[in-house]
Design an enzyme around this catalytic site. Structure first.
Site, PDB file in Angstrom:
ATOM      1  CE  LYS A  83      -5.828  -4.869   4.253  1.00 21.75           C
ATOM      2  NZ  LYS A  83      -5.071  -5.718   5.216  1.00 21.75           N
TER       3      LYS A  83
ATOM      4  CE1 TYR B 184      -6.021  -2.799   9.752  1.00 25.49           C
ATOM      5  CE2 TYR B 184      -4.653  -1.170   8.664  1.00 25.49           C
ATOM      6  CZ  TYR B 184      -5.440  -2.302   8.605  1.00 25.49           C
ATOM      7  OH  TYR B 184      -5.646  -2.942   7.405  1.00 25.49           O
TER       8      TYR B 184
ATOM      9  CG  ASN C 129      -4.621  -9.201   4.085  1.00 27.29           C
ATOM     10  OD1 ASN C 129      -4.764  -8.012   3.787  1.00 27.29           O
ATOM     11  ND2 ASN C 129      -4.698  -9.650   5.322  1.00 27.29           N
TER      12      ASN C 129
ATOM     13  CG  HIS D 112     -10.291  -3.488   6.321  1.00 33.82           C
ATOM     14  ND1 HIS D 112      -9.975  -3.984   7.568  1.00 33.82           N
ATOM     15  CD2 HIS D 112     -11.419  -2.739   6.483  1.00 33.82           C
ATOM     16  CE1 HIS D 112     -10.872  -3.546   8.436  1.00 33.82           C
ATOM     17  NE2 HIS D 112     -11.752  -2.782   7.805  1.00 33.82           N
TER      18      HIS D 112
ATOM     19  CD  GLU E 174     -13.389  -0.813  10.105  1.00 38.88           C
ATOM     20  OE1 GLU E 174     -13.925  -1.221   9.048  1.00 38.88           O
ATOM     21  OE2 GLU E 174     -12.800  -1.566  10.903  1.00 38.88           O
TER      22      GLU E 174
HETATM   23  P1  ADP Z   1      -8.151  -8.792   9.169  1.00 40.50           P
HETATM   24  O1  ADP Z   1      -7.652  -7.786   8.163  1.00 40.50           O
HETATM   25  O2  ADP Z   1      -8.233 -10.167   8.560  1.00 40.50           O
HETATM   26  O3  ADP Z   1      -9.407  -8.382   9.870  1.00 40.50           O
HETATM   27  P2  ADP Z   1      -6.573  -8.045  11.543  1.00 40.50           P
HETATM   28  O4  ADP Z   1      -7.593  -7.002  11.856  1.00 40.50           O
HETATM   29  O5  ADP Z   1      -6.157  -8.987  12.622  1.00 40.50           O
HETATM   30  O6  ADP Z   1      -6.999  -8.930  10.274  1.00 40.50           O
HETATM   31  O7  ADP Z   1      -5.226  -7.327  11.047  1.00 40.50           O
HETATM   32  C1  ADP Z   1      -5.278  -6.214  10.211  1.00 40.50           C
HETATM   33  C2  ADP Z   1      -4.198  -6.311   9.143  1.00 40.50           C
HETATM   34  O8  ADP Z   1      -2.912  -6.226   9.752  1.00 40.50           O
HETATM   35  C3  ADP Z   1      -4.191  -7.643   8.399  1.00 40.50           C
HETATM   36  O9  ADP Z   1      -5.122  -7.688   7.344  1.00 40.50           O
HETATM   37  C4  ADP Z   1      -2.763  -7.708   7.913  1.00 40.50           C
HETATM   38  O10 ADP Z   1      -2.582  -6.893   6.741  1.00 40.50           O
HETATM   39  C5  ADP Z   1      -1.996  -7.077   9.068  1.00 40.50           C
HETATM   40  N1  ADP Z   1      -1.516  -8.065  10.047  1.00 40.50           N
HETATM   41  C6  ADP Z   1      -2.271  -8.718  10.971  1.00 40.50           C
HETATM   42  N2  ADP Z   1      -1.525  -9.541  11.728  1.00 40.50           N
HETATM   43  C7  ADP Z   1      -0.244  -9.413  11.268  1.00 40.50           C
HETATM   44  C8  ADP Z   1       1.032 -10.006  11.625  1.00 40.50           C
HETATM   45  N3  ADP Z   1       1.128 -10.905  12.619  1.00 40.50           N
HETATM   46  N4  ADP Z   1       2.111  -9.632  10.935  1.00 40.50           N
HETATM   47  C9  ADP Z   1       2.036  -8.753   9.952  1.00 40.50           C
HETATM   48  N5  ADP Z   1       0.876  -8.131   9.556  1.00 40.50           N
HETATM   49  C10 ADP Z   1      -0.237  -8.465  10.201  1.00 40.50           C
END
Ligand code: ADP
Length: 145
Positions: free
Chosen positions: A11, A51, A118, A121, A132
């Protein structure tokens, strides 16, 4: 199970803070094969598709803004059970909960309000990976590998 492909993204925070190499090393250190790799600037359309389960969340606009704030690196990596294993290597979504030794535990942390930044992805299922890969590598749609 067996051999799978995963779509991995470094990212914008991962690119900006110099973690492209760290992410690639971790993929290679586990002997996964990098099948495709490119640096791209995400479009809003790609992010809406990517997303699609989050577009209605109140925090989605923040995610979109973050994901278009700089280039990302898109990777297709392949190997035995890579999807589940790489998600363990990445660590939990919230970096505060990620153990040292995971990508997020080593290279990310929570920075106040806004989207969770983070670093990586990775696909969460074979179906997600197929979906994807089409979003980020549309030119590969008709290739077998
Ligand atoms: P992952 O990336 O761990 O699979 P998700 O698919 O649930 O997690 O979410 C996608 C991305 O959206 C996350 O990696 C994070 O960057 C962002 N995200 C998820 N939940 C939140 C939240 N509650 N507040 C802000 N950003 C979020």
């Amino acid at each position: 199970m067996g051999v799978e492909k995963s779509l991995i993204l470094v990212k914008p925070d991962g690119v900006q803070y110099g973690h492209i190499g760290h992410v690639l090393s971790r993929i290679e250190n586990r002997r996964y094969e990098i099948k495709a790799l490119k640096m791209v600037n995400a479009t809003k359309e790609q992010l809406c598709e990517h997303y699609s389960q989050l577009v209605d969340k109140p925090y989605y606009p923040g995610i979109e803004e973050f994901m278009i704030s700089g280039p990302i690196v898109a990777i297709i990596a392949e190997g035995d059970e890579i999807i589940e294993t790489f998600r363990k290597m990445a660590g939990p979504t919230n970096p505060s909960e990620a153990m040292s030794g995971t990508i997020r535990g080593d290279f990310a942390r929570s920075w106040g309000p806004g989207p969770i930044k983070n670093v990586v992805h990775s696909s969460d299922s074979v179906e997600s990976a197929e979906r994807e890969i089409k979003i980020w590598f549309p030119e590969r749609v008709n290739t077998e590998n």
